[in-house]
Design a protein around this motif. Structure first.
Motif, PDB file in Angstrom:
ATOM      1  N   UNK A   1      12.092  -3.354  -3.619  1.00 15.94           N
ATOM      2  CA  UNK A   1      10.854  -2.668  -3.879  1.00 15.94           C
ATOM      3  C   UNK A   1      10.981  -1.817  -4.932  1.00 15.94           C
ATOM      4  N   UNK A   2      10.073  -1.702  -6.225  1.00 14.35           N
ATOM      5  CA  UNK A   2      10.315  -1.232  -7.346  1.00 14.35           C
ATOM      6  C   UNK A   2      10.256   0.308  -7.392  1.00 14.35           C
ATOM      7  N   UNK A   3       9.641   0.950  -6.393  1.00 19.18           N
ATOM      8  CA  UNK A   3       9.435   2.285  -6.301  1.00 19.18           C
ATOM      9  C   UNK A   3      10.647   2.946  -5.690  1.00 19.18           C
ATOM     10  N   UNK A   4      11.655   2.009  -4.916  1.00 15.22           N
ATOM     11  CA  UNK A   4      12.613   2.456  -4.437  1.00 15.22           C
ATOM     12  C   UNK A   4      13.861   3.049  -5.122  1.00 15.22           C
ATOM     13  N   UNK A   5      14.073   2.284  -6.354  1.00 12.22           N
ATOM     14  CA  UNK A   5      14.948   2.720  -7.158  1.00 12.22           C
ATOM     15  C   UNK A   5      14.373   2.851  -8.736  1.00 12.22           C
ATOM     16  N   UNK A   6      15.393   3.404  -9.652  1.00 15.65           N
ATOM     17  CA  UNK A   6      14.885   3.292 -11.053  1.00 15.65           C
ATOM     18  C   UNK A   6      15.322   2.001 -11.603  1.00 15.65           C
TER      19      UNK A   6
ATOM     20  N   UNK B   1      16.886   1.197 -13.775  1.00  9.78           N
ATOM     21  CA  UNK B   1      18.559   1.133 -14.280  1.00  9.78           C
ATOM     22  C   UNK B   1      19.481   0.754 -13.025  1.00  9.78           C
ATOM     23  N   UNK B   2      19.183   1.556 -12.057  1.00 14.99           N
ATOM     24  CA  UNK B   2      19.836   1.348 -10.500  1.00 14.99           C
ATOM     25  C   UNK B   2      19.690   0.058 -10.332  1.00 14.99           C
ATOM     26  N   UNK B   3      18.335  -0.436 -10.389  1.00 13.69           N
ATOM     27  CA  UNK B   3      17.995  -1.894  -9.833  1.00 13.69           C
ATOM     28  C   UNK B   3      18.997  -2.897 -10.646  1.00 13.69           C
ATOM     29  N   UNK B   4      18.908  -2.759 -11.880  1.00 18.49           N
ATOM     30  CA  UNK B   4      19.892  -3.709 -12.704  1.00 18.49           C
ATOM     31  C   UNK B   4      21.201  -3.696 -12.355  1.00 18.49           C
ATOM     32  N   UNK B   5      21.665  -2.320 -12.179  1.00 20.48           N
ATOM     33  CA  UNK B   5      23.156  -2.145 -11.775  1.00 20.48           C
ATOM     34  C   UNK B   5      23.474  -2.977 -10.448  1.00 20.48           C
ATOM     35  N   UNK B   6      22.342  -2.980  -9.389  1.00 23.17           N
ATOM     36  CA  UNK B   6      22.760  -3.530  -8.315  1.00 23.17           C
ATOM     37  C   UNK B   6      22.980  -5.211  -8.467  1.00 23.17           C
ATOM     38  N   UNK B   7      21.788  -5.753  -9.232  1.00 22.88           N
ATOM     39  CA  UNK B   7      21.796  -6.885  -9.788  1.00 22.88           C
ATOM     40  C   UNK B   7      23.035  -7.498 -10.318  1.00 22.88           C
TER      41      UNK B   7
ATOM     42  N   UNK C   1       4.697   3.369  -0.631  1.00 24.50           N
ATOM     43  CA  UNK C   1       5.287   4.066  -1.908  1.00 24.50           C
ATOM     44  C   UNK C   1       5.019   5.627  -1.840  1.00 24.50           C
ATOM     45  N   UNK C   2       3.943   6.017  -1.428  1.00 22.34           N
ATOM     46  CA  UNK C   2       3.675   7.315  -1.164  1.00 22.34           C
ATOM     47  C   UNK C   2       4.102   7.943   0.159  1.00 22.34           C
ATOM     48  N   UNK C   3       4.022   7.391   1.077  1.00 26.18           N
ATOM     49  CA  UNK C   3       4.793   7.753   2.561  1.00 26.18           C
ATOM     50  C   UNK C   3       6.100   7.647   2.577  1.00 26.18           C
ATOM     51  N   UNK C   4       6.831   6.676   2.178  1.00 24.62           N
ATOM     52  CA  UNK C   4       8.268   6.690   2.388  1.00 24.62           C
ATOM     53  C   UNK C   4       8.907   7.128   1.127  1.00 24.62           C
ATOM     54  N   UNK C   5       8.480   6.915  -0.259  1.00 25.80           N
ATOM     55  CA  UNK C   5       9.225   7.241  -1.421  1.00 25.80           C
ATOM     56  C   UNK C   5       8.532   8.384  -2.124  1.00 25.80           C
ATOM     57  N   UNK C   6       7.534   8.798  -1.656  1.00 25.69           N
ATOM     58  CA  UNK C   6       6.947  10.069  -2.024  1.00 25.69           C
ATOM     59  C   UNK C   6       6.588   9.847  -3.719  1.00 25.69           C
ATOM     60  N   UNK C   7       5.870   8.738  -4.041  1.00 24.79           N
ATOM     61  CA  UNK C   7       5.632   8.469  -5.692  1.00 24.79           C
ATOM     62  C   UNK C   7       4.322   8.132  -5.790  1.00 24.79           C
ATOM     63  N   UNK C   8       3.588   8.618  -6.565  1.00 25.25           N
ATOM     64  CA  UNK C   8       2.108   8.136  -6.615  1.00 25.25           C
ATOM     65  C   UNK C   8       2.086   6.705  -6.903  1.00 25.25           C
ATOM     66  N   UNK C   9       1.056   6.018  -6.230  1.00 26.55           N
ATOM     67  CA  UNK C   9       0.843   4.417  -6.507  1.00 26.55           C
ATOM     68  C   UNK C   9      -0.169   4.469  -7.239  1.00 26.55           C
ATOM     69  N   UNK C  10       0.068   4.300  -8.624  1.00 23.07           N
ATOM     70  CA  UNK C  10      -0.779   4.206  -9.592  1.00 23.07           C
ATOM     71  C   UNK C  10      -0.446   3.321 -10.697  1.00 23.07           C
ATOM     72  N   UNK C  11      -1.526   2.575 -11.291  1.00 24.59           N
ATOM     73  CA  UNK C  11      -1.112   1.418 -12.151  1.00 24.59           C
ATOM     74  C   UNK C  11      -0.062   0.566 -12.111  1.00 24.59           C
TER      75      UNK C  11
ATOM     76  N   UNK D   1       6.888  -2.225 -17.426  1.00 26.16           N
ATOM     77  CA  UNK D   1       8.028  -1.428 -17.858  1.00 26.16           C
ATOM     78  C   UNK D   1       9.034  -1.615 -17.342  1.00 26.16           C
ATOM     79  N   UNK D   2       9.081  -1.601 -15.926  1.00 26.41           N
ATOM     80  CA  UNK D   2      10.286  -1.818 -14.986  1.00 26.41           C
ATOM     81  C   UNK D   2      11.047  -3.117 -15.409  1.00 26.41           C
TER      82      UNK D   2
END
Length: 353
Positions: free
Chosen positions: A65-70, A72-78, A101-111, A118-119
């Motif tokens: 999930x893209x909202x779970x990690x930045x 760069x952190x995702x790329x590091x794991x890969x 996204x909003x309930x578990x990761x606490x980030x706004x789910x927009x666009x 960008x990710x």
């Protein structure tokens, strides 16, 4: 047509028998093994743990999930897993939905589409070992220096543009996007190396592949050739003597996604199944599920819907049903199956050989 194994995400704990199924997939020469995450187990840890016992299968996240990690952190794991596996990593990404996204990761789910673009751009910069610099709507790397009226929680302005200390094993790691809506599917065709559909019905192949073709037509020459683009579809497989009994093993899975994996009015899985021609069924299943009547929600799933997106019945019926997938956009069928089912499929002459 290639075949893979989709292990899914965990429910209450590590699912029994998956390690053996992964080893069986590798032994049988399947193309790939995939893991998933929701809001419990993560995708990378089981993939690396189980993947350590394999030597041939590609190892994919379906999805991280893209909202779970930045990015760069995702790329590091890969990058890390690609090195440890000898170049077998496939990075499958997905946006999830507003409930998670909003309930578990606490980030706004927009666009989410713009954010996905960008990710992926940033992940590719890391994998190419470029000095990462990005000035986007959602991501700024490094963070800019604060202005004169910045508050106490403003960045320091001391961030540096960095490149990975690790030299990538490969100049590119394949990126697949999980997509259900037409615009998201088109985005996968445009910027990714593969598409991960969850509910694919061979009888609607022309309609389902149309947005993909739209995206592929916009594809940049810098990306992998469109003839190398992959479509890896998850397909539940249950082998039983009685087809209804087999379908009963799939119905709770469908009821969960249609009824419970998304808020009312914002459930992308429901909309994907509805587009297959099951709008009334989806509305009924969601109503029952949200009322807490989960067994009734599962029972409301008609056999024809199960047969559209899964392969159920006797071994002969399952193998015969695979023929419908051969002429579709799907390049790899990702079996949702246990070790016993894999053994049964391997007994069918010429299927997995």
């Amino acid at each position: 047509m290639r075949f893979g194994l989709h292990t899914g995400y965990w429910s209450a704990g590590p699912p029994p028998g998956v390690a053996e199924a992964v080893q069986m997939a590798d032994k049988l020469g399947l193309d790939s093994v995939w893991t998933a995450e929701a809001y419990g187990s993560d995708a990378f840890t089981p993939l690396s743990w189980w993947g350590a016992s394999t030597s041939r299968v590609r190892l994919g996240t379906a999805v991280a999930q893209m909202y779970a990690r930045t990015p760069t952190a995702t790329a590091m794991a890969a990058l890390t897993l690609d090195h440890l596996s000898g170049g077998r990593m496939v990075l499958g990404l997905g946006a999830s939905g507003p409930q998670v996204v909003e309930g578990w990761y606490g980030q706004p789910f927009r666009r989410p589409l713009a954010r996905t673009r960008e990710f992926v751009d940033i992940v590719r910069q890391v994998v190419a070992r470029e000095r990462v610099q990005y000035d986007g709507t959602f991501f700024q790397l490094p963070l800019p220096a604060p202005g004169p009226d910045a508050g106490p929680y403003a960045p320091t302005g001391l961030g540096r543009a960095l490149h990975s200390t690790v030299r990538p094993l490969r100049p590119e790691i394949p990126i697949h996007l999980a997509a259900e809506g037409p615009k998201n599917v088109a985005l996968a065709g445009e910027i990714a190396d593969g598409w991960l559909p969850l509910f694919y019905a061979p009888r609607l192949d022309d309609e389902l592949r149309a947005p993909l073709e739209e995206g592929l037509a916009r594809r940049s020459g810098a990306r992998s050739p469109r003839e190398d683009f992959e479509v890896c579809a998850t397909v539940p497989i249950v082998i039983r003597d009685d087809v209804e009994e087999a379908a009963d093993q799939v119905r709770p899975f469908l009821a969960l996604y249609i009824g419970g994996m998304g808020a009312k009015g914002a459930n992308f899985h429901l909309e994907a199944v509805a587009r297959l021609g099951y709008r009334e069924v989806c509305d009924d299943v969601q109503r029952l599920y949200l009322d807490g009547r989960r067994a009734e929600a599962a029972a409301a799933i008609p056999l024809e819907l199960v047969r559209d997106v899964a392969l159920v019945g006797t071994l002969t019926q399952v193998v015969a049903g695979m023929a419908a997938w051969e002429s579709t956009a799907v390049t790899t069928m990702l079996f949702q199956a246990d070790e016993q089912t894999l053994r049964a499929l391997a007994s069918a002459p010429g299927l997995l050989g």
